[in-house]
Design a protein around this motif. Structure first.
Motif, PDB file in Angstrom:
ATOM      1  N   VAL A   1       0.845  -1.189   0.000  1.00  0.00           N
ATOM      2  CA  VAL A   1       0.000   0.000   0.000  1.00  0.00           C
ATOM      3  C   VAL A   1       0.881   1.240   0.000  1.00  0.00           C
ATOM      4  CG1 VAL A   1      -1.723   1.299   1.282  1.00  0.00           C
ATOM      5  CG2 VAL A   1      -1.832  -1.205   1.234  1.00  0.00           C
ATOM      6  N   GLN A   2       0.549   2.162  -0.866  1.00  0.00           N
ATOM      7  CA  GLN A   2       1.241   3.447  -0.894  1.00  0.00           C
ATOM      8  C   GLN A   2       0.235   4.568  -0.950  1.00  0.00           C
ATOM      9  OE1 GLN A   2       3.817   2.969  -4.366  1.00  0.00           O
ATOM     10  NE2 GLN A   2       5.581   2.782  -2.992  1.00  0.00           N
ATOM     11  N   LEU A   3       0.625   5.713  -0.417  1.00  0.00           N
ATOM     12  CA  LEU A   3      -0.169   6.927  -0.535  1.00  0.00           C
ATOM     13  C   LEU A   3       0.541   7.836  -1.523  1.00  0.00           C
ATOM     14  CD1 LEU A   3      -1.119   7.678   3.176  1.00  0.00           C
ATOM     15  CD2 LEU A   3      -2.292   6.251   1.509  1.00  0.00           C
ATOM     16  N   VAL A   4      -0.179   8.239  -2.553  1.00  0.00           N
ATOM     17  CA  VAL A   4       0.409   9.056  -3.618  1.00  0.00           C
ATOM     18  C   VAL A   4      -0.180  10.454  -3.540  1.00  0.00           C
ATOM     19  CG1 VAL A   4       0.797   9.281  -6.084  1.00  0.00           C
ATOM     20  CG2 VAL A   4       0.660   7.001  -5.041  1.00  0.00           C
ATOM     21  N   GLU A   5       0.694  11.436  -3.354  1.00  0.00           N
ATOM     22  CA  GLU A   5       0.255  12.818  -3.179  1.00  0.00           C
ATOM     23  C   GLU A   5       0.404  13.607  -4.469  1.00  0.00           C
ATOM     24  OE1 GLU A   5       2.096  12.867   1.374  1.00  0.00           O
ATOM     25  OE2 GLU A   5       2.297  14.598   0.076  1.00  0.00           O
ATOM     26  N   PHE A   6      -0.489  14.583  -4.628  1.00  0.00           N
ATOM     27  CA  PHE A   6      -0.426  15.511  -5.747  1.00  0.00           C
ATOM     28  C   PHE A   6      -0.693  16.913  -5.220  1.00  0.00           C
ATOM     29  CE2 PHE A   6      -0.352  12.266  -8.962  1.00  0.00           C
ATOM     30  CZ  PHE A   6      -1.057  11.216  -8.412  1.00  0.00           C
ATOM     31  N   GLY A   7      -0.189  17.894  -5.927  1.00  0.00           N
ATOM     32  CA  GLY A   7      -0.416  19.280  -5.545  1.00  0.00           C
ATOM     33  C   GLY A   7       0.821  19.864  -4.913  1.00  0.00           C
TER      34      GLY A   7
ATOM     35  N   GLY B   1      -1.953  34.776   0.686  1.00  0.00           N
ATOM     36  CA  GLY B   1      -3.324  35.057   0.316  1.00  0.00           C
ATOM     37  C   GLY B   1      -3.865  34.155  -0.773  1.00  0.00           C
ATOM     38  N   GLY B   2      -2.990  33.395  -1.375  1.00  0.00           N
ATOM     39  CA  GLY B   2      -3.397  32.510  -2.457  1.00  0.00           C
ATOM     40  C   GLY B   2      -3.938  31.189  -1.948  1.00  0.00           C
ATOM     41  N   SER B   3      -4.199  30.290  -2.906  1.00  0.00           N
ATOM     42  CA  SER B   3      -4.801  28.992  -2.591  1.00  0.00           C
ATOM     43  C   SER B   3      -4.039  27.870  -3.275  1.00  0.00           C
ATOM     44  CB  SER B   3      -6.264  28.958  -3.049  1.00  0.00           C
ATOM     45  OG  SER B   3      -7.036  29.941  -2.391  1.00  0.00           O
ATOM     46  N   LEU B   4      -4.095  26.713  -2.647  1.00  0.00           N
ATOM     47  CA  LEU B   4      -3.563  25.494  -3.232  1.00  0.00           C
ATOM     48  C   LEU B   4      -4.466  24.342  -2.812  1.00  0.00           C
ATOM     49  CD1 LEU B   4       0.310  25.661  -2.615  1.00  0.00           C
ATOM     50  CD2 LEU B   4      -0.839  25.706  -4.828  1.00  0.00           C
ATOM     51  N   ARG B   5      -4.438  23.284  -3.621  1.00  0.00           N
ATOM     52  CA  ARG B   5      -5.193  22.091  -3.284  1.00  0.00           C
ATOM     53  C   ARG B   5      -4.271  20.882  -3.343  1.00  0.00           C
ATOM     54  NH1 ARG B   5      -9.684  18.613  -6.468  1.00  0.00           N
ATOM     55  NH2 ARG B   5     -11.120  18.167  -4.737  1.00  0.00           N
ATOM     56  N   LEU B   6      -4.265  20.126  -2.265  1.00  0.00           N
ATOM     57  CA  LEU B   6      -3.497  18.889  -2.210  1.00  0.00           C
ATOM     58  C   LEU B   6      -4.458  17.705  -2.318  1.00  0.00           C
ATOM     59  CD1 LEU B   6      -1.106  19.651   0.811  1.00  0.00           C
ATOM     60  CD2 LEU B   6      -0.810  20.236  -1.603  1.00  0.00           C
ATOM     61  N   SER B   7      -3.978  16.635  -2.924  1.00  0.00           N
ATOM     62  CA  SER B   7      -4.760  15.412  -2.956  1.00  0.00           C
ATOM     63  C   SER B   7      -3.840  14.229  -2.672  1.00  0.00           C
ATOM     64  CB  SER B   7      -5.465  15.237  -4.299  1.00  0.00           C
ATOM     65  OG  SER B   7      -4.527  15.149  -5.340  1.00  0.00           O
ATOM     66  N   CYS B   8      -4.445  13.174  -2.176  1.00  0.00           N
ATOM     67  CA  CYS B   8      -3.678  11.986  -1.797  1.00  0.00           C
ATOM     68  C   CYS B   8      -4.554  10.764  -2.021  1.00  0.00           C
ATOM     69  CB  CYS B   8      -3.252  12.096  -0.343  1.00  0.00           C
ATOM     70  SG  CYS B   8      -2.538  10.604   0.353  1.00  0.00           S
ATOM     71  N   ALA B   9      -4.045   9.805  -2.785  1.00  0.00           N
ATOM     72  CA  ALA B   9      -4.813   8.619  -3.106  1.00  0.00           C
ATOM     73  C   ALA B   9      -4.106   7.360  -2.612  1.00  0.00           C
ATOM     74  CB  ALA B   9      -5.016   8.526  -4.615  1.00  0.00           C
ATOM     75  N   VAL B  10      -4.912   6.402  -2.174  1.00  0.00           N
ATOM     76  CA  VAL B  10      -4.383   5.093  -1.798  1.00  0.00           C
ATOM     77  C   VAL B  10      -4.115   4.320  -3.074  1.00  0.00           C
ATOM     78  CG1 VAL B  10      -4.817   2.959  -0.542  1.00  0.00           C
ATOM     79  CG2 VAL B  10      -5.690   5.124   0.348  1.00  0.00           C
ATOM     80  N   SER B  11      -2.906   3.797  -3.221  1.00  0.00           N
ATOM     81  CA  SER B  11      -2.498   3.212  -4.487  1.00  0.00           C
ATOM     82  C   SER B  11      -3.123   1.859  -4.761  1.00  0.00           C
ATOM     83  CB  SER B  11      -0.975   3.061  -4.523  1.00  0.00           C
ATOM     84  OG  SER B  11      -0.547   2.144  -3.519  1.00  0.00           O
TER      85      SER B  11
ATOM     86  N   VAL C   1     -10.362   1.816   5.033  1.00  0.00           N
ATOM     87  CA  VAL C   1      -9.544   3.025   5.122  1.00  0.00           C
ATOM     88  C   VAL C   1     -10.189   3.913   6.172  1.00  0.00           C
ATOM     89  CG1 VAL C   1      -8.566   4.998   3.892  1.00  0.00           C
ATOM     90  CG2 VAL C   1      -8.912   2.812   2.696  1.00  0.00           C
ATOM     91  N   ASN C   2      -9.606   3.988   7.301  1.00  0.00           N
ATOM     92  CA  ASN C   2     -10.213   4.671   8.435  1.00  0.00           C
ATOM     93  C   ASN C   2      -9.917   6.168   8.387  1.00  0.00           C
ATOM     94  OD1 ASN C   2     -11.270   2.178   9.374  1.00  0.00           O
ATOM     95  ND2 ASN C   2      -9.259   1.665  10.145  1.00  0.00           N
ATOM     96  N   VAL C   3      -9.242   6.679   9.359  1.00  0.00           N
ATOM     97  CA  VAL C   3      -8.948   8.107   9.390  1.00  0.00           C
ATOM     98  C   VAL C   3      -7.901   8.449   8.330  1.00  0.00           C
ATOM     99  CG1 VAL C   3      -8.082  10.022  10.784  1.00  0.00           C
ATOM    100  CG2 VAL C   3      -9.465   8.215  11.834  1.00  0.00           C
TER     101      VAL C   3
ATOM    102  N   ILE D   1      -5.047   2.318   7.725  1.00  0.00           N
ATOM    103  CA  ILE D   1      -5.652   1.344   6.824  1.00  0.00           C
ATOM    104  C   ILE D   1      -5.569  -0.050   7.416  1.00  0.00           C
ATOM    105  CG2 ILE D   1      -5.514   0.307   4.523  1.00  0.00           C
ATOM    106  CD1 ILE D   1      -4.305   2.942   3.542  1.00  0.00           C
ATOM    107  N   ASP D   2      -6.676  -0.768   7.287  1.00  0.00           N
ATOM    108  CA  ASP D   2      -6.713  -2.164   7.723  1.00  0.00           C
ATOM    109  C   ASP D   2      -6.425  -3.046   6.499  1.00  0.00           C
ATOM    110  OD1 ASP D   2      -9.190  -4.246   9.459  1.00  0.00           O
ATOM    111  OD2 ASP D   2      -7.141  -4.629   8.796  1.00  0.00           O
ATOM    112  N   TYR D   3      -5.172  -3.386   6.324  1.00  0.00           N
ATOM    113  CA  TYR D   3      -4.742  -4.216   5.195  1.00  0.00           C
ATOM    114  C   TYR D   3      -3.725  -5.200   5.734  1.00  0.00           C
ATOM    115  CZ  TYR D   3      -2.769  -5.532   0.685  1.00  0.00           C
ATOM    116  OH  TYR D   3      -2.326  -6.239  -0.410  1.00  0.00           O
ATOM    117  N   THR D   4      -4.123  -6.405   5.916  1.00  0.00           N
ATOM    118  CA  THR D   4      -3.295  -7.401   6.621  1.00  0.00           C
ATOM    119  C   THR D   4      -2.901  -6.876   7.987  1.00  0.00           C
ATOM    120  OG1 THR D   4      -1.156  -6.689   5.732  1.00  0.00           O
ATOM    121  CG2 THR D   4      -2.420  -8.262   4.419  1.00  0.00           C
ATOM    122  N   GLY D   5      -3.855  -6.188   8.644  1.00  0.00           N
ATOM    123  CA  GLY D   5      -3.581  -5.578   9.937  1.00  0.00           C
ATOM    124  C   GLY D   5      -3.686  -4.071   9.844  1.00  0.00           C
TER     125      GLY D   5
END
Length: 120
Positions: free
Chosen positions: A2-8, A15-25, A33-35, A101-105
């Protein structure tokens, strides 16, 4: 594996804005997928919590970002987002995605980190 892949992330003026995203691979049942959340670490400082969200949508924010940042998630895509508005120079840090994440524990997984730099 399992990996978490970030973007942004990137460079933005105060004063500006940005958006981050993160997906479970890996294709994992969303109920396992809990908290999910975001943490950040500025140079010379300890990693700190920014915001978390449960799979039921309950959120928690650091006082320093309340009213400016919004965390959300798409359970169908196992993806978490962080919308950052009214950015300040003190928000400059490496931002890390986290998921329990509950994945094999049950264990915590971390993304690789993405740099957010806010210029004054």
């Amino acid at each position: 594996q399992v990996q978490l892949v970030e973007f942004g992330g990137g460079l933005v003026q105060a004063g500006g804005s940005l958006r981050l995203s993160c997906a479970v691979s890996r294709n994992i049942f969303s109920r396992n997928v809990n908290v999910m959340g975001w943490y950040r670490q500025a140079p010379g400082k300890q990693r700190e919590l920014v915001a978390t969200i449960t799979n039921f949508g309950s959120t928690n924010y650091a006082d320093s970002v309340k009213g400016r940042f919004t965390i959300s998630r798409d359970n169908a895509k196992n993806t978490v987002y962080l919308q950052m508005n009214s950015l300040k120079p003190e928000d400059t840090a490496v931002y890390y995605c986290n998921a329990r994440i509950d994945y094999t524990g049950v264990r915590d997984y971390w993304g690789q980190g993405t740099q957010v730099t806010v210029s004054s």
